[in-house]
Design a protein around this motif. Structure first.
Motif, short mmCIF file in Angstrom:
data_model
loop_
_atom_site.label_atom_id
_atom_site.label_comp_id
_atom_site.label_asym_id
_atom_site.label_seq_id
_atom_site.Cartn_x
_atom_site.Cartn_y
_atom_site.Cartn_z
N THR A 278 0.93 -1.19 0.33
CA THR A 278 0.00 -0.37 0.20
C THR A 278 0.57 1.53 -0.31
OG1 THR A 278 -1.18 -1.91 1.16
CG2 THR A 278 -2.09 1.35 0.97
N PHE A 279 0.34 1.73 -0.83
CA PHE A 279 1.57 2.87 -0.62
C PHE A 279 0.46 4.67 -0.54
CE2 PHE A 279 2.76 0.56 -4.87
CZ PHE A 279 3.85 1.00 -4.83
N ALA A 280 0.78 5.34 0.15
CA ALA A 280 0.05 6.89 -0.03
C ALA A 280 0.53 8.50 -0.64
CB ALA A 280 0.56 7.59 1.69
N HIS A 281 -0.62 8.76 -1.44
CA HIS A 281 -0.41 9.73 -1.54
C HIS A 281 -1.46 11.02 -1.63
CE1 HIS A 281 0.52 6.01 -5.03
NE2 HIS A 281 -0.60 5.65 -4.99
N SER B 120 -3.14 3.79 -2.79
CA SER B 120 -3.07 2.50 -3.46
C SER B 120 -2.68 1.20 -2.91
CB SER B 120 -2.55 3.18 -5.03
OG SER B 120 -0.63 3.43 -4.67
N GLN B 121 -3.21 0.33 -3.62
CA GLN B 121 -2.40 -0.61 -3.51
C GLN B 121 -2.26 -1.83 -4.71
OE1 GLN B 121 -5.56 -3.31 -0.87
NE2 GLN B 121 -4.09 -2.37 0.44
N LEU B 122 -1.39 -2.86 -4.40
CA LEU B 122 -0.83 -3.46 -5.83
C LEU B 122 -1.04 -4.87 -4.83
CD1 LEU B 122 2.36 -1.86 -7.85
CD2 LEU B 122 0.08 -1.64 -8.04
N ALA B 123 -1.70 -5.95 -5.44
CA ALA B 123 -2.16 -7.39 -4.70
C ALA B 123 -1.48 -8.16 -5.48
CB ALA B 123 -3.49 -7.08 -4.37
#
Length: 160
Positions: free
Chosen positions: A82-85, A91-94
Protein backbone atom coordinates in the motif's frame (compact mmCIF):
# COMPACT_ATOMS: atom_id res chain seq x y z
CA UNK A 1 -24.51 11.48 -4.57
CA UNK A 2 -23.23 8.15 -5.87
CA UNK A 3 -20.12 7.31 -3.90
CA UNK A 4 -19.00 4.95 -6.64
CA UNK A 5 -19.03 7.44 -9.48
CA UNK A 6 -16.20 9.27 -7.76
CA UNK A 7 -12.96 9.22 -9.70
CA UNK A 8 -9.48 9.44 -8.24
CA UNK A 9 -8.12 12.98 -7.96
CA UNK A 10 -4.64 11.71 -8.84
CA UNK A 11 -3.75 10.22 -12.21
CA UNK A 12 -2.01 6.85 -11.91
CA UNK A 13 0.35 5.03 -14.23
CA UNK A 14 -0.01 1.34 -15.00
CA UNK A 15 1.73 -0.76 -12.32
CA UNK A 16 4.22 -2.37 -14.74
CA UNK A 17 6.52 -1.49 -17.63
CA UNK A 18 4.96 -0.17 -20.82
CA UNK A 19 5.92 -3.21 -22.89
CA UNK A 20 4.08 -5.62 -20.57
CA UNK A 21 1.52 -7.83 -22.33
CA UNK A 22 -1.95 -7.41 -20.78
CA UNK A 23 -4.16 -10.46 -21.40
CA UNK A 24 -7.32 -8.98 -19.94
CA UNK A 25 -8.62 -6.02 -17.94
CA UNK A 26 -11.38 -6.80 -15.42
CA UNK A 27 -13.25 -4.03 -13.61
CA UNK A 28 -16.22 -5.98 -12.29
CA UNK A 29 -15.53 -9.03 -10.19
CA UNK A 30 -17.14 -10.34 -6.98
CA UNK A 31 -14.17 -9.13 -4.92
CA UNK A 32 -14.53 -5.60 -6.37
CA UNK A 33 -17.74 -4.71 -4.54
CA UNK A 34 -18.77 -2.46 -1.67
CA UNK A 35 -15.81 -0.56 -0.26
CA UNK A 36 -13.56 -2.32 -2.80
CA UNK A 37 -15.46 -0.93 -5.80
CA UNK A 38 -13.13 0.63 -8.35
CA UNK A 39 -10.48 -2.09 -8.21
CA UNK A 40 -9.02 -3.31 -11.50
CA UNK A 41 -7.50 -6.72 -12.28
CA UNK A 42 -4.84 -6.64 -14.96
CA UNK A 43 -4.11 -10.14 -16.26
CA UNK A 44 -0.36 -10.43 -16.90
CA UNK A 45 2.28 -13.17 -16.91
CA UNK A 46 3.32 -14.62 -13.57
CA UNK A 47 6.51 -12.91 -12.40
CA UNK A 48 5.74 -9.59 -14.11
CA UNK A 49 7.76 -6.77 -12.52
CA UNK A 50 5.50 -4.32 -10.70
CA UNK A 51 6.25 -0.62 -10.36
CA UNK A 52 4.89 2.19 -8.19
CA UNK A 53 1.91 3.70 -10.07
CA UNK A 54 2.64 7.18 -8.67
CA UNK A 55 5.13 8.93 -6.39
CA UNK A 56 4.29 8.12 -2.80
CA UNK A 57 5.28 6.54 0.48
CA UNK A 58 5.11 2.83 1.28
CA UNK A 59 2.80 2.50 4.31
CA UNK A 60 1.99 -1.21 4.44
CA UNK A 61 3.47 -4.45 3.13
CA UNK A 62 2.10 -7.98 3.48
CA UNK A 63 4.57 -10.51 2.10
CA UNK A 64 3.79 -13.80 3.85
CA UNK A 65 1.67 -16.00 1.63
CA UNK A 66 1.90 -18.41 -1.27
CA UNK A 67 -1.57 -19.91 -0.85
CA UNK A 68 -4.42 -19.09 -3.21
CA UNK A 69 -7.79 -20.38 -4.32
CA UNK A 70 -11.03 -19.66 -6.16
CA UNK A 71 -13.20 -18.26 -3.37
CA UNK A 72 -13.49 -15.52 -0.81
CA UNK A 73 -12.07 -17.61 2.03
CA UNK A 74 -8.65 -17.28 0.35
CA UNK A 75 -8.77 -13.47 0.55
CA UNK A 76 -6.92 -13.59 3.90
CA UNK A 77 -3.84 -15.03 2.14
CA UNK A 78 -3.24 -11.89 0.09
CA UNK A 79 0.17 -10.24 -0.33
CA UNK A 80 0.11 -6.53 -1.18
CA UNK A 81 1.87 -3.18 -0.94
CA UNK A 82 0.00 0.00 0.00
CA UNK A 83 1.25 3.46 -0.98
CA UNK A 84 0.12 6.85 0.37
CA UNK A 85 -0.18 9.62 -2.23
CA UNK A 86 -1.41 13.21 -2.13
CA UNK A 87 -5.10 14.18 -2.01
CA UNK A 88 -5.92 11.60 0.72
CA UNK A 89 -5.51 8.79 -1.82
CA UNK A 90 -3.86 5.41 -1.37
CA UNK A 91 -3.06 2.75 -3.93
CA UNK A 92 -2.60 -0.92 -3.39
CA UNK A 93 -0.97 -3.54 -5.61
CA UNK A 94 -2.03 -7.06 -4.68
CA UNK A 95 -1.05 -10.65 -5.61
CA UNK A 96 2.68 -10.00 -5.26
CA UNK A 97 5.04 -12.98 -5.09
CA UNK A 98 6.13 -13.96 -1.61
CA UNK A 99 9.65 -12.69 -0.96
CA UNK A 100 9.72 -10.40 -4.01
CA UNK A 101 9.19 -7.03 -2.29
CA UNK A 102 11.98 -4.55 -3.01
CA UNK A 103 10.79 -1.67 -0.78
CA UNK A 104 10.33 -1.05 2.96
CA UNK A 105 7.58 0.60 4.99
CA UNK A 106 8.32 4.32 5.25
CA UNK A 107 10.26 4.40 1.98
CA UNK A 108 9.48 7.10 -0.58
CA UNK A 109 9.04 5.74 -4.10
CA UNK A 110 8.96 7.38 -7.50
CA UNK A 111 6.40 6.54 -10.18
CA UNK A 112 7.84 3.68 -12.25
CA UNK A 113 10.19 2.41 -9.53
CA UNK A 114 10.23 -1.39 -9.30
CA UNK A 115 8.58 -2.62 -6.07
CA UNK A 116 7.86 -6.39 -6.48
CA UNK A 117 6.76 -9.06 -8.96
CA UNK A 118 3.39 -10.76 -9.44
CA UNK A 119 2.65 -14.05 -7.72
CA UNK A 120 -0.10 -16.46 -6.77
CA UNK A 121 -1.78 -15.71 -3.42
CA UNK A 122 -5.17 -14.73 -2.05
CA UNK A 123 -8.48 -15.01 -3.91
CA UNK A 124 -7.55 -15.91 -7.50
CA UNK A 125 -9.42 -17.96 -10.07
CA UNK A 126 -9.47 -18.90 -13.70
CA UNK A 127 -9.70 -17.79 -16.43
CA UNK A 128 -7.41 -14.92 -15.39
CA UNK A 129 -5.57 -16.54 -12.52
CA UNK A 130 -2.34 -14.61 -13.05
CA UNK A 131 -3.02 -10.94 -12.49
CA UNK A 132 -2.22 -7.85 -10.48
CA UNK A 133 -5.10 -6.36 -8.52
CA UNK A 134 -4.83 -2.57 -8.35
CA UNK A 135 -7.01 -0.62 -5.96
CA UNK A 136 -7.16 3.10 -5.18
CA UNK A 137 -9.07 4.34 -2.15
CA UNK A 138 -9.56 7.31 0.12
CA UNK A 139 -9.90 7.35 3.88
CA UNK A 140 -13.30 8.62 5.00
CA UNK A 141 -13.69 11.35 7.65
CA UNK A 142 -15.91 9.03 9.72
CA UNK A 143 -13.33 6.24 9.52
CA UNK A 144 -12.89 3.33 7.15
CA UNK A 145 -12.23 3.69 3.43
CA UNK A 146 -13.94 3.75 0.06
CA UNK A 147 -12.56 2.72 -3.33
CA UNK A 148 -12.57 5.24 -6.15
CA UNK A 149 -12.49 4.74 -9.90
CA UNK A 150 -8.85 4.89 -10.98
CA UNK A 151 -7.93 7.61 -13.46
CA UNK A 152 -5.06 6.13 -15.49
CA UNK A 153 -2.61 8.26 -17.46
CA UNK A 154 -3.02 5.65 -20.20
CA UNK A 155 -6.05 3.36 -20.44
CA UNK A 156 -5.13 -0.28 -19.75
CA UNK A 157 -5.72 -2.18 -22.98
CA UNK A 158 -5.53 -5.85 -23.77
CA UNK A 159 -2.52 -6.70 -25.90
CA UNK A 160 -3.52 -8.02 -29.30
Amino acid sequence: HDLFSEKSKNVYGLPFRRDTQIKNVLYDWPSHSGRFRGAVDLAVELGTKLVAPLDGKVIEIVDLFDKYGPSGEFAKYLNYITFAHGNNEYSQLAHIAKGSVKVKVGQLVKKGEEVAVTGLNGWMEEPYLQHVHMFVYKVLPEGGFQGVKIRFSEKPRESV
